[in-house]
Design a protein around this motif. Structure first.
Motif, short mmCIF file in Angstrom:
data_model
loop_
_atom_site.label_atom_id
_atom_site.label_comp_id
_atom_site.label_asym_id
_atom_site.label_seq_id
_atom_site.Cartn_x
_atom_site.Cartn_y
_atom_site.Cartn_z
N HIS A 123 -44.06 -31.46 20.51
CA HIS A 123 -44.21 -30.20 21.23
C HIS A 123 -45.53 -30.27 22.01
O HIS A 123 -46.53 -30.73 21.47
N PRO A 124 -45.55 -29.84 23.24
CA PRO A 124 -46.75 -30.02 24.07
C PRO A 124 -47.87 -29.01 23.87
O PRO A 124 -48.83 -29.00 24.62
N SER A 125 -47.82 -28.19 22.84
CA SER A 125 -48.80 -27.10 22.73
C SER A 125 -50.21 -27.54 22.37
O SER A 125 -51.15 -27.16 23.03
N ARG A 126 -50.40 -28.32 21.36
CA ARG A 126 -51.75 -28.63 20.86
C ARG A 126 -52.10 -30.09 21.11
O ARG A 126 -52.50 -30.80 20.19
N CYS A 127 -51.96 -30.53 22.35
CA CYS A 127 -52.21 -31.92 22.68
C CYS A 127 -52.45 -32.05 24.18
O CYS A 127 -52.29 -31.08 24.92
#
Length: 180
Positions: free
Chosen positions: A152-156
């Motif tokens: 998932h691209p949220s925390r990276c």
């Protein structure tokens, strides 16, 4: 993906904004297709595995229980099946598909895996360019999680796209080409 964290009718979600910014680059080179450029993106559709909005994904289980208690199981089934149909319709209309659903916490994994499998089932039988994000977080760079899901691209940090194939038994496998 999974669930927008801060979006409402007045403001967009930070993860959605990050993805839009990523795709606004003049062109994109998939990591495993060095000589290929993707520069023809005109529309971006972002869909969620579940049709239930909660700014905190930990609360999704409570939301499901509320829907069942107020409207019943049949209504929840209708919502989930309508959502999967919408995902399939958008896949049919799309040139590229990017998988990015991560792994939820405190959520019924059977429902989560069932919805992911329905998306992957569609991708096994259709001829589309499919990608996952190669990401970097504080611990590593990767394009599949330890559970072999797309990150998932949220925390990276979004680094590149990696072209993948979806194989039988819902396996997401990086595609290696002669140009890689």
């Amino acid at each position: 993906m999974m669930n927008p964290s801060k979006a409402d009718s007045l403001q967009s979600d930070g993860t959605v904004n990050k993805i839009i910014k990523y795709f606004l680059k003049p062109y994109i080179r998939p990591l495993n297709e060095r000589y290929r450029r993707i520069d023809d993106i005109k529309y971006l559709n972002i869909l969620n595995l579940l049709p239930i909005y909660n700014s905190n994904s930990i609360g999704l289980e409570d939301d499901i229980n509320s829907i069942i208690s107020v409207h019943g199981y049949d209504y929840l089934q209708f919502l989930i099946e309508s959502n999967i149909q919408k995902i399939h319709d958008v896949i049919n209309e799309s040139d590229y598909v990017v998988l990015a659903w991560g792994m939820p916490e405190k959520f019924p994994l059977t429902l989560y895996f069932e919805q992911a499998a329905k998306v992957l089932e569609k991708l096994v039988i259709i001829d589309k360019d499919i990608f996952v994000f190669r990401v970097r977080n504080s611990r590593a760079r990767y394009h599949l999680t330890k559970h072999l899901n797309p990150p998932h691209p949220s925390r990276c940090v979004l680094l590149r796209l990696v072209r993948v194939d979806v194989k039988r038994f819902y396996r997401i496998v990086p595609r290696f080409t002669e140009n890689s």
